[in-house]
Structures are given as C-alpha cells and as structure tokens.
Design a protein around this motif. Structure first.
Motif, PDB file in Angstrom:
ATOM      1  N   LEU A 308       0.787  -1.107   0.054  1.00 14.25           N
ATOM      2  CA  LEU A 308       0.232  -0.026   0.130  1.00 14.25           C
ATOM      3  C   LEU A 308       1.048   1.357   0.057  1.00 14.25           C
ATOM      4  N   ARG A 309       1.711   1.348   0.762  1.00 12.82           N
ATOM      5  CA  ARG A 309       3.002   2.387   0.548  1.00 12.82           C
ATOM      6  C   ARG A 309       3.479   2.541  -0.536  1.00 12.82           C
ATOM      7  N   ARG A 310       3.721   1.579  -1.040  1.00 11.41           N
ATOM      8  CA  ARG A 310       4.432   1.629  -2.711  1.00 11.41           C
ATOM      9  C   ARG A 310       3.256   2.249  -3.431  1.00 11.41           C
ATOM     10  N   ILE A 311       2.197   1.860  -3.511  1.00  8.64           N
ATOM     11  CA  ILE A 311       1.018   2.293  -4.364  1.00  8.64           C
ATOM     12  C   ILE A 311       0.982   4.104  -3.999  1.00  8.64           C
ATOM     13  N   VAL A 312       0.719   4.498  -2.662  1.00 10.43           N
ATOM     14  CA  VAL A 312       0.822   5.726  -2.458  1.00 10.43           C
ATOM     15  C   VAL A 312       1.692   6.599  -2.760  1.00 10.43           C
ATOM     16  N   GLN A 313       3.311   5.969  -2.526  1.00  5.64           N
ATOM     17  CA  GLN A 313       4.151   6.762  -2.869  1.00  5.64           C
ATOM     18  C   GLN A 313       4.434   7.000  -4.221  1.00  5.64           C
ATOM     19  N   THR A 314       4.053   5.727  -5.320  1.00  6.72           N
ATOM     20  CA  THR A 314       4.036   6.074  -6.621  1.00  6.72           C
ATOM     21  C   THR A 314       3.217   7.133  -6.902  1.00  6.72           C
ATOM     22  N   ALA A 315       2.156   7.018  -6.466  1.00  8.35           N
ATOM     23  CA  ALA A 315       1.050   8.051  -7.006  1.00  8.35           C
ATOM     24  C   ALA A 315       1.296   9.506  -6.555  1.00  8.35           C
ATOM     25  N   LEU A 316       2.024   9.643  -5.390  1.00 12.25           N
ATOM     26  CA  LEU A 316       2.254  11.095  -4.838  1.00 12.25           C
ATOM     27  C   LEU A 316       3.558  11.422  -5.627  1.00 12.25           C
ATOM     28  N   GLU A 317       4.394  10.754  -6.012  1.00 13.98           N
ATOM     29  CA  GLU A 317       5.521  11.001  -6.863  1.00 13.98           C
ATOM     30  C   GLU A 317       5.092  11.700  -8.370  1.00 13.98           C
ATOM     31  N   ARG A 318       4.320  10.821  -8.887  1.00 13.42           N
ATOM     32  CA  ARG A 318       3.648  11.027 -10.085  1.00 13.42           C
ATOM     33  C   ARG A 318       2.979  12.481 -10.061  1.00 13.42           C
ATOM     34  N   ASP A 319       2.204  12.708  -9.115  1.00 13.29           N
ATOM     35  CA  ASP A 319       1.002  13.775  -8.995  1.00 13.29           C
ATOM     36  C   ASP A 319       1.886  15.087  -8.629  1.00 13.29           C
ATOM     37  N   ILE A 320       3.067  14.904  -7.685  1.00 12.78           N
ATOM     38  CA  ILE A 320       3.935  16.084  -7.337  1.00 12.78           C
ATOM     39  C   ILE A 320       4.745  16.431  -8.606  1.00 12.78           C
ATOM     40  N   LYS A 321       5.188  15.381  -9.597  1.00  8.05           N
ATOM     41  CA  LYS A 321       5.860  16.090 -10.780  1.00  8.05           C
ATOM     42  C   LYS A 321       4.961  16.696 -11.627  1.00  8.05           C
ATOM     43  N   LYS A 322       3.599  16.146 -11.805  1.00  6.10           N
ATOM     44  CA  LYS A 322       2.556  16.676 -12.786  1.00  6.10           C
ATOM     45  C   LYS A 322       2.261  18.330 -12.077  1.00  6.10           C
ATOM     46  N   TYR A 323       2.074  18.248 -10.708  1.00  9.97           N
ATOM     47  CA  TYR A 323       1.942  19.516 -10.274  1.00  9.97           C
ATOM     48  C   TYR A 323       2.983  20.683 -10.511  1.00  9.97           C
ATOM     49  N   ASP A 324       4.008  20.209 -10.340  1.00  6.20           N
ATOM     50  CA  ASP A 324       5.174  21.243 -10.491  1.00  6.20           C
ATOM     51  C   ASP A 324       5.310  21.679 -12.007  1.00  6.20           C
ATOM     52  N   LEU A 325       4.866  20.596 -12.779  1.00  6.05           N
ATOM     53  CA  LEU A 325       4.855  21.093 -14.044  1.00  6.05           C
ATOM     54  C   LEU A 325       3.856  21.974 -14.675  1.00  6.05           C
ATOM     55  N   GLN A 326       2.750  21.638 -13.929  1.00  8.23           N
ATOM     56  CA  GLN A 326       1.675  22.538 -14.215  1.00  8.23           C
ATOM     57  C   GLN A 326       1.729  23.910 -13.739  1.00  8.23           C
ATOM     58  N   LEU A 327       2.328  24.075 -12.696  1.00  8.10           N
ATOM     59  CA  LEU A 327       2.861  25.473 -11.882  1.00  8.10           C
ATOM     60  C   LEU A 327       3.684  26.186 -12.729  1.00  8.10           C
ATOM     61  N   ALA A 328       4.687  25.454 -13.497  1.00  6.60           N
ATOM     62  CA  ALA A 328       5.704  26.069 -14.346  1.00  6.60           C
ATOM     63  C   ALA A 328       4.909  26.515 -15.684  1.00  6.60           C
ATOM     64  N   GLN A 329       4.018  25.909 -16.155  1.00  6.45           N
ATOM     65  CA  GLN A 329       3.172  26.406 -17.176  1.00  6.45           C
ATOM     66  C   GLN A 329       2.426  27.735 -16.928  1.00  6.45           C
ATOM     67  N   MET A 330       1.537  27.417 -15.511  1.00  8.01           N
ATOM     68  CA  MET A 330       0.886  28.321 -15.157  1.00  8.01           C
ATOM     69  C   MET A 330       1.753  29.999 -15.235  1.00  8.01           C
ATOM     70  N   LYS A 331       2.951  29.635 -14.586  1.00  2.00           N
ATOM     71  CA  LYS A 331       3.749  30.901 -14.483  1.00  2.00           C
ATOM     72  C   LYS A 331       4.121  31.699 -15.887  1.00  2.00           C
ATOM     73  N   ASP A 332       4.174  30.701 -16.819  1.00  3.40           N
ATOM     74  CA  ASP A 332       4.264  31.111 -18.350  1.00  3.40           C
ATOM     75  C   ASP A 332       2.976  32.187 -18.906  1.00  3.40           C
ATOM     76  N   THR A 333       1.768  31.461 -18.311  1.00  4.32           N
ATOM     77  CA  THR A 333       0.555  32.419 -18.471  1.00  4.32           C
ATOM     78  C   THR A 333       0.458  33.844 -17.952  1.00  4.32           C
ATOM     79  N   GLU A 334       1.449  33.999 -17.080  1.00  7.35           N
ATOM     80  CA  GLU A 334       1.268  35.556 -16.606  1.00  7.35           C
ATOM     81  C   GLU A 334       1.786  36.401 -17.227  1.00  7.35           C
ATOM     82  N   LYS A 335       2.113  36.322 -18.469  1.00  9.05           N
ATOM     83  CA  LYS A 335       2.379  37.083 -19.644  1.00  9.05           C
ATOM     84  C   LYS A 335       1.363  37.484 -20.514  1.00  9.05           C
ATOM     85  N   ARG A 336       0.000  36.897 -20.258  1.00 14.73           N
ATOM     86  CA  ARG A 336      -1.095  36.981 -21.146  1.00 14.73           C
ATOM     87  C   ARG A 336      -1.759  38.323 -21.039  1.00 14.73           C
ATOM     88  N   GLU A 337      -1.695  39.080 -19.837  1.00 20.25           N
ATOM     89  CA  GLU A 337      -2.209  40.284 -19.647  1.00 20.25           C
ATOM     90  C   GLU A 337      -1.505  41.446 -20.566  1.00 20.25           C
TER      91      GLU A 337
END
Length: 581
Positions: A308-337
């Motif tokens: 169970l720990r391995r399942i949770v840890q794998t999902a956490l690492e995947r989501d954290i990586k995805k979240y960091d990538l999305q935050l970086a993309q969000m920062k790029d959108t700050e130039k829209r205005e």
C-alpha cells in the motif's frame, strides 16, 4: 538497545524454570519468520514467542496469543509432525552466543524415543530458526540460506549445523585477567569499544556500564590505561560474569524523562541520576514484551503495509511531478495580460508605426507610463495586434484549463498525504483493510472481478481524558468522516492539526463544559496523530462540531470550517489513558 548474549542468558534462565519438563501442546507460525509455542505444564499453559525477524529478532514468554493463518506454513507443519506433544528436556546457550538451543524428546512413528533440537539464532538480518536432528543434521529452517547467499554456511535440509565464527571474539565466561588485559591492550581504541569488540555477548551499552562502574571514561583509549585501571575493570567484569554463571540477574529499563532508552539484564547504574531513572523488572520476558511491544507492532504492520505504501508513494511522486510542471506552465501564462495590452495599444496607436519598424513606443493608458512594444517588421500594426491577441487568447485558455487541473492535482496530493499519514498510525491488519478500500474506491487499486467489498472491523482510537471525557481519534479518512458527521453531535468539540494531514479528534461533551486540561489533551492527540508529530510544537485548530462542514463532492476526510480557536501544543500523549483501538 541490544539483545545481547547476557540478555539471552537471562531469558534462558527464566525459560529453564518455566518450560523444562513441559509438553508442546500447540505449534503456530503467525508470521513468516515467527513461531508461537504453547507448552503445557502442571501449573498451566505457557506461551513462548520466537521471532527470527531480520529487523527485530526476539525470544520471550508471553501471555498474548496471536492469530495464525488458515493454512499453516510448511515449516510449522513439519514441527507439528515431529514435535507435537514432545517434551522439553533442556534449554541452553553456547557460551554467551546469541543462540538458544531447545532440546525436545518425542516418540516417532514406531514409538521409539527420539531427540531433536530447535535452534534459534538472534543475529540481526541473519536471524533464523533451525530444526536439527540429534546428529546436528539440519531437518529444515524457517529461512533457507544457500551458498549463493552466504559463503560462510549453508542452512538447508540435509546440511550439517554448526555455529559460524565470523568474529575474533573470546568467551567472556572463560576469560582470566591476563587474557582480558591482553585482548584490550591489543586494540588501540576507546575502552568500551575494546570491551564489546573483544568478548562475545557484550553489547556497547553493557561495555559502557562496566567502564562506569570501574570509574573509567569509556571513551578513554586503551593505551592510556594503567595496570590498576585494568585490574579494577577486570574486577567489575569478573563480578558480572559470576552473576551470569549464578543466574543472578536484575532486568531493568533505563529512562530519560518518560522515554525508554536502553535495557539490560544487569543494573544500568550510569542512568541513575537527574532526569534519568531505572525501572526494575522481575522477569526479562515481561521487560522485553513491554519494551518491544510497540516497536514490534510497528515493524510488522510496516511489512504488511509495504504494498500500500508503494502504491501511495508512486501516485504521490507522479502527482507532485505533474503539479510542479503545471505550476511552471501557469507561470508562463502570467504574460497573457501584457500581450492583451500590447494588442489594444497597437489598435489605438498603430497608425504611428511605419512599415519595417521593429518596435513602437506608446503610453499605456492603464498606468500612464510609456511602454515599448516589439513588432514583427514584416507585418503591419494591425497584423501585429492580431498576433498579440492570438497569444493572449491561447495563454488565457491555458490558464483557465490549468487553474482547474492544478486544483484537482493538489486535491489528489493532499488526499494521498492523508492516506500516507493513516498508514503511519495504523497498528493492526484490520486498520489496513479500510485504507486499502479507500485506495480502491479512489481508483488507485483495481478491484478484482468477483471480489466483494472487504469487511471493516477497525474502530477509532478511544481515550479517556484526565477529567473523564471520552476522546475519539479517527485512524483514516473513512473513520474521520464517520466520527465527525455521524458520531459527533453539534456541541461536541472537534480538533485537527492546522494545515497538515492528520486525524479528526472528537471530544464527547455530554452537554458539559470542557475544562482546559481536556482541551490540551485533545490537542496533544491531534498533534500526535498528524504528520507533525515529530515537531516540538504543533498548531491545532479546534471548534464545535456544528461549525465543521463537508463540501459537496469533497474527498473522504476533507472538511471546511470558517471560524475556529487555535492552540500550540506538543505531541506527548503518555499521560492520557487509552481505552481501546
């Protein structure tokens, strides 16, 4: 905290008094590396636990029974075949080795008397339970060790059994003063290290205790010892050896404050002052069971929850990586205005741009400040404006999509972290059943076809405050929801660690006012059963249950509240009475 040879000598002294002459009534194997023997004596039944766990090998008498698997493992079945109703005739220890020999006589299929030996080796990751014939031939072992695993000794059926000597140590029981001095003098290192490095069965803490009783600094190098120092130290050493031979043990646990730090089969006088103190026991088995009960439980449950720990840890690492990538993309959108304003300004002032211009300076009518707009010299002002509006539109759509996606991923991360915390506080297998069901319902584990929903038997922790109020602590998100929205009533008090994963804690008021001490105790429980339990202080939010709401569609265990009180508290729950879990 060493399970050393002296401790084993103390355990064997107890086992000989309690078990010799008894008959093996039941043989069970509750874990892959653990046996539980029930021995019948005229005075009643005794239970002997033998654990060959790589992380926590133990042997002691216990009154606690443990559930066994429906189908007994092969090693257990073999022991039952040979030893069921066999009589224990001797229990011994070779020297001060961390080895126990249990000699058993039984009748074979032909009715002839036979002798067998069950050998327990308590040697960390090399721990094992080995079943031998009377000619020291291995019949079987709870762990098989082939030549591919160990070049020193094979532990396989049919192989001869012998003790592997991998360290150049002497038997403390047969050492004279000259040998003692020669062994220590040959080791240019601190005295206490030389002592435990020279003699079998002596742990570092016991070596420090010998130095303390001799009035020597254990960190002092052996080269600095005088003949008088050697004589004094040997006198203390000899006194300990005599007590071992005479089986005159004094089991004790040393505490620093309320925390147990060491134990030994002899008094640890170096822990006898200030905040340190000793607690004596009449039985080493009782000491070991008390000292290791929680650690052994946590070790076992961590082994069982590893998937169970391995399942949770794998999902956490995947989501954290995805979240960091999305935050970086969000920062790029700050130039829209900026692009929108460029487009508007070009539509307003573009008439002043000449063909081939690479920029246009205009006044930003939102800020009344000049701004320089880069231009594509191959395009007209209107076409440049359209280009900027297109960029703005694309970044706006990206921002709107990412705003929703990042919220979803952040909710998943928070949810997984609460499950991870639930795994950390789980103490029983039934606690894991509910966590596994939550992971299945959340889609992290696929439910096999035809598999029924698991039966839930786990219940929240139950405590009683010093003032007599009942306090309940959820072990996982399902229990948190049930406690808060089905069990608690409107005027009950609800506690939770602020901003970090943790359990819902509910105090039943029964219509009474809570004293300050109960608020503090409930806060300590909320701190202890949270991700912040190792912190010196944890901030706790508390509020009456009627102020706690669950948003529509929220994940299990997630709530909101818009008004609350707060307190800063430590996570020491040692003084709170636990009723059940």
């Amino acid at each position: 905290m060493a399970f050393d040879g002296v401790t084993i000598a103390c355990v064997i002294s107890e086992l000989k008094k309690e078990l010799i002459g008894g008959r093996l009534y039941k043989i069970a194997q509750p874990e892959n590396d653990e046996l539980l023997l029930t021995i019948k004596q005229p005075t009643g039944q005794k239970r002997l636990l033998l654990s060959a766990s790589a992380s926590l090998p133990l042997i002691y008498l216990t009154e606690t029974n443990k559930p066994s698997p429906m189908a007994a493992p092969n090693f257990c079945m073999l022991l039952r075949k040979h030893l069921q109703n066999g009589r224990i005739v001797n229990i011994s220890q070779p020297g001060l080795e961390r080895i126990v020999h249990i000699d058993i006589e039984h009748l074979d299929e032909m009715g002839d008397l036979r002798h067998k030996t069950l050998v327990m080796e308590l040697m960390g990751k090399h721990s094992n339970l080995i079943f031998c014939n009377d000619d020291n031939t291995i019949i079987d072992s709870i762990k098989h060790v082939s030549s591919a695993v160990s070049s020193v000794r094979e532990v396989l059926p049919g192989r001869p059994y012998f003790i592997a000597h991998t360290q150049d140590k002497l038997d403390a029981l047969t050492c004279d003063e000259n040998t003692f001095r020669e062994m220590l003098a040959a080791k240019p290192q601190p005295v206490f290290k030389a002592v435990y490095g020279s003699f079998t069965g002596i742990s570092p803490v016991l070596a420090q205790e010998l130095c303390h009783e001799a009035g020597l600094d254990g960190e002092r190098p052996t080269a600095a010892l005088t003949p008088t120092d050697y004589h004094t130290l040997y006198g203390i050493f000899s006194k300990m050896v005599t007590s071992i031979r005479e089986e005159a043990f004094s089991p004790c646990i040393a505490y620093t404050g309320t925390r147990p730090v060491e134990y030994a089969a002899v008094p640890l006088t170096m822990y006898g002052s200030g905040a340190d103190h000793l607690e004596s026991y009449t039985s080493m088995s009782a000491l070991l069971e008390h000292f290791y009960a929680e650690k052994n439980t946590l070790t076992r449950i961590r082994q069982k929850s590893s998937d169970l720990r391995r399942i949770v840890q794998t999902a956490l690492e995947r989501d954290i990586k995805k979240y960091d990538l999305q935050l970086a993309q969000m920062k790029d959108t700050e130039k829209r205005e900026k692009y929108r304003i460029y487009g508007e300004l070009l539509n307003t002032y573009g008439y002043s741009a000449k063909p081939g211009d690479r920029s246009l300076t205009a006044v930003n009518y939102y800020t009344n400040e000049p701004v320089t707009i880069p231009l594509d010299p191959t395009l007209s002002a209107t076409e440049n404006a359209k280009k900027y509006f297109d960029k703005y539109g694309k970044l706006k759509r990206t921002y709107e999509a990412l705003s929703e996606l990042t919220c979803q991923v952040k909710e998943e991360i928070d949810h997984l972290e609460t499950i991870s915390t639930a795994l950390d506080i789980a103490l029983k297998e039934e606690d894991l059943v509910e966590i596994k069901e939550e992971l299945t319902q959340s889609g992290y584990i696929r439910r096999k076809g035809g598999t029924k929903k698991a039966k839930i038997t786990s219940r929240p922790f139950h405590y009683l405050s010093s003032d007599g109020f009942h306090i309940y602590v959820g072990k996982n998100n399902f229990q948190n929801d049930e406690l808060t929205f089905k069990f608690a009533t409107g005027n009950d008090w609800w506690f939770h660690a602020k901003g970090i994963p943790g359990s819902h804690v509910v105090v039943k008021t029964e219509g009474k006012e809570l004293p300050d001490r109960t608020f503090e105790e409930a806060g300590r429980l909320a701190a202890y059963y949270s991700k912040g339990r190792e912190q010196e202080k944890v901030e706790i939010d508390y509020v009456q249950k009627k102020q706690v709401k669950k948003p529509a569609g929220a994940k299990p265990g997630f709530v909101v509240y818009y008004t609350n009180y707060s307190l800063m508290i430590d996570s020491d729950i040692s003084g709170i009475e636990k009723l059940s879990d």
